[in-house]
Enzyme design. Structure first.
Site, PDB file in Angstrom:
ATOM      1  N   LYS A  42       0.869  -1.187   0.000  1.00  9.77           N
ATOM      2  CA  LYS A  42       0.000   0.000   0.000  1.00  9.77           C
ATOM      3  C   LYS A  42       0.900   1.230   0.000  1.00  9.77           C
ATOM      4  O   LYS A  42       2.114   1.090   0.176  1.00  9.77           O
ATOM      5  CB  LYS A  42      -0.899   0.021   1.232  1.00  9.77           C
ATOM      6  CG  LYS A  42      -0.161  -0.284   2.552  1.00  9.77           C
ATOM      7  CD  LYS A  42      -1.113  -0.345   3.741  1.00  9.77           C
ATOM      8  CE  LYS A  42      -1.788  -1.683   3.911  1.00  9.77           C
ATOM      9  NZ  LYS A  42      -3.233  -1.602   3.906  1.00  9.77           N
ATOM     10  N   ARG A  43       0.326   2.428  -0.212  1.00  8.70           N
ATOM     11  CA  ARG A  43       1.128   3.648  -0.094  1.00  8.70           C
ATOM     12  C   ARG A  43       1.883   3.612   1.235  1.00  8.70           C
ATOM     13  O   ARG A  43       1.370   3.126   2.232  1.00  8.70           O
ATOM     14  CB  ARG A  43       0.215   4.883  -0.082  1.00  8.70           C
ATOM     15  CG  ARG A  43      -0.378   5.259  -1.394  1.00  8.70           C
ATOM     16  CD  ARG A  43      -1.241   6.531  -1.265  1.00  8.70           C
ATOM     17  NE  ARG A  43      -2.450   6.291  -0.504  1.00  8.70           N
ATOM     18  CZ  ARG A  43      -2.826   6.972   0.570  1.00  8.70           C
ATOM     19  NH1 ARG A  43      -2.083   7.975   1.036  1.00  8.70           N
ATOM     20  NH2 ARG A  43      -3.953   6.700   1.196  1.00  8.70           N
ATOM     21  N   LYS A  65      -0.355   4.067   8.284  1.00  6.91           N
ATOM     22  CA  LYS A  65      -0.524   2.673   7.872  1.00  6.91           C
ATOM     23  C   LYS A  65       0.466   1.758   8.588  1.00  6.91           C
ATOM     24  O   LYS A  65       0.345   0.534   8.546  1.00  6.91           O
ATOM     25  CB  LYS A  65      -0.365   2.551   6.352  1.00  6.91           C
ATOM     26  CG  LYS A  65      -1.467   3.276   5.567  1.00  6.91           C
ATOM     27  CD  LYS A  65      -1.215   3.239   4.072  1.00  6.91           C
ATOM     28  CE  LYS A  65      -2.212   4.024   3.258  1.00  6.91           C
ATOM     29  NZ  LYS A  65      -3.517   3.342   3.073  1.00  6.91           N
ATOM     30  N   THR A  86      -8.980  -1.214   0.812  1.00  3.00           N
ATOM     31  CA  THR A  86      -9.606  -2.125  -0.148  1.00  3.00           C
ATOM     32  C   THR A  86      -8.660  -3.289  -0.432  1.00  3.00           C
ATOM     33  O   THR A  86      -9.108  -4.368  -0.816  1.00  3.00           O
ATOM     34  CB  THR A  86      -9.948  -1.405  -1.470  1.00  3.00           C
ATOM     35  OG1 THR A  86      -8.820  -0.620  -1.865  1.00  3.00           O
ATOM     36  CG2 THR A  86     -11.162  -0.515  -1.315  1.00  3.00           C
ATOM     37  N   LYS A 120      -9.117  -7.540  -1.030  1.00  6.22           N
ATOM     38  CA  LYS A 120      -8.509  -8.344  -2.098  1.00  6.22           C
ATOM     39  C   LYS A 120      -7.767  -9.532  -1.520  1.00  6.22           C
ATOM     40  O   LYS A 120      -7.824 -10.653  -2.053  1.00  6.22           O
ATOM     41  CB  LYS A 120      -7.567  -7.462  -2.936  1.00  6.22           C
ATOM     42  CG  LYS A 120      -8.292  -6.348  -3.680  1.00  6.22           C
ATOM     43  CD  LYS A 120      -7.366  -5.221  -4.141  1.00  6.22           C
ATOM     44  CE  LYS A 120      -8.186  -3.975  -4.484  1.00  6.22           C
ATOM     45  NZ  LYS A 120      -7.367  -2.749  -4.637  1.00  6.22           N
TER      46      LYS A 120
END
Ligand code: 26W
Length: 832
Positions: free
Chosen positions: A569-570, A575, A677, A681
């Site tokens: 992810k970024r 995060k 998201t 996945k």
């Protein structure tokens, strides 16, 4: 056999023949013919196949538009216009072939050229016109628009360079332009007939009758490029229309003749700059100006296109708001209400009340982040210089809004100041910028002009109305809703994971491909040992594929029987990739301290880009590389631990990594990740999640059972309570010897060849404020990681959990998300 049942087969044969014909023609045009028996290269085959697909899709596009136009003229439908600065489409060929059911045809055609289909598919560059979840969500939505047959347009910009290409040099991120159009783009259809003027600067002229008209100083033209997105279970398509900017005026001929070549074309270069890149670095004033111009350009061209279509179909502006939904993908297109008002008032002569009624009916807005620093505001000064008429209209919208609020909440001056569309720049604005400077609040404009505002997961939508938008929720209690995100199963299961797809087909039938809810039929299979083994065989094959890629790209051999632990992810502090790395370090130290222990081997994979001006995120990338190197070169570790950073993360890389993951890291500080998201996945592809009680993790856990997710960490209310009580990260470290050893090792320079300075700033952040509470969550994270190890040893129990995860993921299809948007946000019903 009846004629009706013959029809699709005949149509399929026709499509195959048409495709083969188009492919031959494309190849021929490049000098590849059966006669000369020239062998086509993979890139050439890729482009020829794409052009051939586009031709078939063009037919579907024309049919879809014709059908929608008929329904539009009868006022039977509401078209959705999804305005977004980002669309992360990835590659298109594999998806088009699957939708057109041409995979086998092409496989054979390529084999005749001595090429394999997967190799050719790999040649397509990613369309990476976005930077994160918001952009990929927009791409999943286009897929669902097509699948659900929703009359719709996605509107964006045709950036010449996508999100930068990430390289790694000496462990550090280096950015290079992502020249995705270098070899042309076989997918796009230029539409020279769709041209609209867009202006900047200048002044507002007041006419004798009191009407006002903007006289821009700079004149641009927007030209449309269409990209067609096919449905998989019908012949419908959706359209991504991307705007290209050009100066309206040709070169200055006189200047050119004087030999002043640069000056002759300066205005053309300035106009072209709008096309260059997504997010020109907004750390400079000129970068910010360019970004605001891009936003205004997108909005103006898209709305002119919408109005022209509506007039063409219905002949009047009456009913424009009922027939057209305009959706703002975050505040980046928030100028839309101001521009729509300008077009309706100044160009089409409507009254304020008529224009405002249309605007409020049409516009809706999704918020994608709670981070106060990510809430867009623009200096009034910049509006004065670039968009003077829009500023007048925003002032007028604000005046009417504040009058209304003052009537309803008499005497509450502080409320007026807080909710005003203009930040007067007097107090602390929370964003740390521009004290003293007046700014336009784009979220406020979006909320006031919308009939619906939504968040992207249940927790996020709740926090949105309790925190950043609390005042507006009080003023407009019925406006705020939740629509939980989803992902398209076509790309994220069918295309990314053919082996798992085939296994599901064999066990529960193929219905899940259209109705993802049918995955619930996997639930009883959790007790089926053979199914568990099949799941593991699929996973192992996908891990082999990823391992081969890691070997190829990094020259690192990984143990495919190790637990693949993945965070992609970024790169952002909230995060908490750093928390992941801290866990890796502590595991490394534990292995070294007890080399004979019975360790569950792990391969930790991290990938992601850091915004070019984001120093801390870049430092986290460097630390990851430093730690990876130290672990890999320590013979005591063997293959029990590897840390791997895969460069240049994007959609296609995600398609390879996600199906190979055993463990999905979703470890943001509770209350910070709007939805996520990627989390969806991974679970859909049979990875278990280690995650905090944040974003859509919560709804996933509820869908497949909390005991089937490894949850850890403080919850939102505990985070708040701890911060209120006075959080002292240094104390947490002092009291936890494991954590202390990790921090000490970094601070000493153990991973930076003795250079204790390299990570001083990072360590100081952790021991100082530790805004994202890594220290507070560390111990519980390690506890959860130990649980992961324990379960992974029991292969059967692990596989059963995987089955239960997959079985619960049915509701996270973007088809369900779009059905909810239609129901709650876009339908005439939602207008009340
Ligand atoms: C200043 C402009 C700006 C600010 C923030 C541009 C872009 C952003 C983010 C990158 C927006 C974004 O991608 N948000 C993500 O949206 C996803 C889709 O809803 C969510 O799943 C993610 O949680 C959220 O971070």
């Amino acid at each position: 056999m009846t004629t009706a049942s013959l029809a699709p087969a005949v149509a399929a044969t026709d499509a195959r023949a048409a495709f083969q014909h188009a492919l031959r023609r494309e190849l021929h045009a490049s000098g590849v013919t059966a006669q000369t028996a020239t062998i086509a290269t993979a890139p050439l085959l890729m482009r020829a196949a794409a052009a051939a697909c586009r031709e078939l899709l063009g037919q579907r596009w024309a049919d879809t538009q014709a059908a929608d136009a008929v329904r539009g003229a009868r006022a039977e439908v509401r078209r959705v216009h999804y305005l977004s600065m980002e669309f992360l489409m990835g590659r298109a060929l594999g998806n088009a072939l699957a939708a057109l059911k041409l995979d086998d045809t092409l496989r054979e055609a390529f084999a005749a050229q001595g090429q394999s289909l997967p190799d050719v598919l790999e040649r397509e560059p990613d369309a990476a016109l976005g930077n994160g979840g918001l952009g990929r969500l927009a791409a999943c939505f286009l897929d669902s628009f097509a699948e659900l047959g929703l009359p719709s347009f996605g509107y964006g910009l045709r950036y010449q360079y996508g999100m930068f290409a990430q390289g790694i040099q000496d462990g550090r991120q280096v950015e290079a332009p992502d020249d995705w159009l270098a070899l042309g783009n076989p997918w796009e259809v230029m539409r020279p007939e769709l041209r609209y003027p867009v202006g900047f600067g200048g002044h507002v002229e007041v006419r004798a009758d009191g009407s006002r008209r903007w006289m821009p100083a700079e004149a641009l033209v927007a030209t449309a490029y269409d990209f067609i997105v096919p449905a998989h279970h019908s012949a419908r398509v959706s359209t991504l229309r991307q705007w290209h900017a050009q100066a309206a005026a040709p070169i200055d001929f006189a200047a050119f003749c004087r030999g002043e070549h640069h000056a002759a074309a300066a205005h053309r270069v300035a106009a072209d700059a709008l096309n260059w890149v997504l997010y020109p670095d907004d750390s400079t004033e000129s970068g910010r100006t360019l970004r605001l111009k891009q936003e205004a350009f997108l909005v103006s061209a898209s709305l002119q296109d919408l109005i022209a279509r509506h007039l063409r179909e219905t002949g009047s502006l009456q009913g424009l708001g009922r027939a057209n939904a305009i959706h703002l993908n975050d505040t980046h297109p928030a100028l839309a209400p101001a521009e729509l008002m300008r077009l309706l008032l100044d160009d089409h002569g409507l009254s304020w009340d008529e224009a405002w009624a249309i605007t409020r009916e049409a516009v809706s807005y999704t918020n994608h982040t709670l981070m106060p620093e990510a809430l867009e505001t623009w200096p009034v000064r910049m509006f004065e210089a670039l968009l003077p008429r829009h500023l007048e209209l925003i002032y007028e919208i604000n005046r009417r809004f504040l009058d209304d609020v003052a009537l309803r909440f008499p005497g509450d001056v502080a409320l007026l100041r807080r909710v005003s569309l203009i930040d007067e720049g007097q107090g602390e604005d929370g964003n740390g910028h521009g004290h003293g400077e007046r700014r336009v609040r784009m979220a406020a404009l979006s909320i006031v002009a919308s009939h619906r505002v939504n968040g992207v997961a249940a927790l996020h939508s709740e926090l949105m109305v309790q925190t950043i938008f609390a005042d507006y929720a009080r003023i407009f209690p019925c406006r705020f809703h939740n629509v939980t995100n989803g992902v398209t199963p076509r790309r994220w299961l069918q295309q990314a994971n053919p082996a798992l797809s085939a296994l599901l087909d064999a066990r529960i039938g193929t219905g899940w491909r259209q109705r993802l809810d049918e995955l619930e039929r996997v639930k009883p299979l959790a007790a089926d040992v053979e199914f568990g083994e099949q799941l593991q065989a699929v996973k192992r094959a996908n891990k082999l594929r990823l391992a081969a890629r890691i070997q190829r790209e990094l020259g690192v051999a990984v143990n495919v029987d190790s637990l693949f632990d993945v965070q992609i992810k970024r790169i952002h502090e909230y995060k908490r990739q750093l928390l992941n790395v801290l866990h890796v370090i502590s595991r490394y130290q534990a292995i070294v301290a007890n080399p004979d222990g019975d360790w569950v081997p792990r391969t930790v994979v991290i990938a992601g880009k850091a915004a070019s001006a984001y120093v801390t995120a870049k430092s986290i990338i460097q630390l990851t590389h430093d730690v990876a190197r130290v672990i890999a070169s320590d013979p005591r570790v063997g293959d029990r631990l590897r840390l791997v950073f895969l460069p240049n993360y994007g959609v296609s890389l995600a398609e390879t990594i996600i199906p190979a993951a055993d463990l999905s890291e979703q470890i943001s500080t509770a209350g910070t990740e709007a939805s996520g998201t990627g989390n969806m996945k991974f679970a859909l592809n049979g990875a278990l999640t280690i995650g905090t009680w944040d974003g859509a993790n919560i709804e996933m856990a509820q869908a497949f059972g909390e005991r089937n997710m490894f949850t850890f960490g403080l919850r939102t209310e505990q985070v708040d309570a701890l911060k209120r009580a006075g959080y002292e990260p240094r104390q947490v470290v002092e009291q936890n010897p494991t954590l202390r050893a990790v921090i000490d090792a970094i601070a000493r320079g153990d991973f930076s060849q003795g250079d204790a300075g390299r990570y001083r700033a990072l360590v100081d952040k952790l021991l100082g404020e530790d805004v994202y509470l890594l220290m507070a969550d560390f111990a519980d994270y390690l506890r959860a990681q130990a649980e992961v190890d324990t379960l992974f040893r029991d292969r059967q129990a692990w596989a059963a959990r995987v089955a239960l995860n997959i079985a619960g993921m049915g509701m996270f299809s973007s088809d369900r998300t779009i059905e909810e948007y239609i129901d709650r946000v876009w339908s005439v019903k939602s207008l009340g």
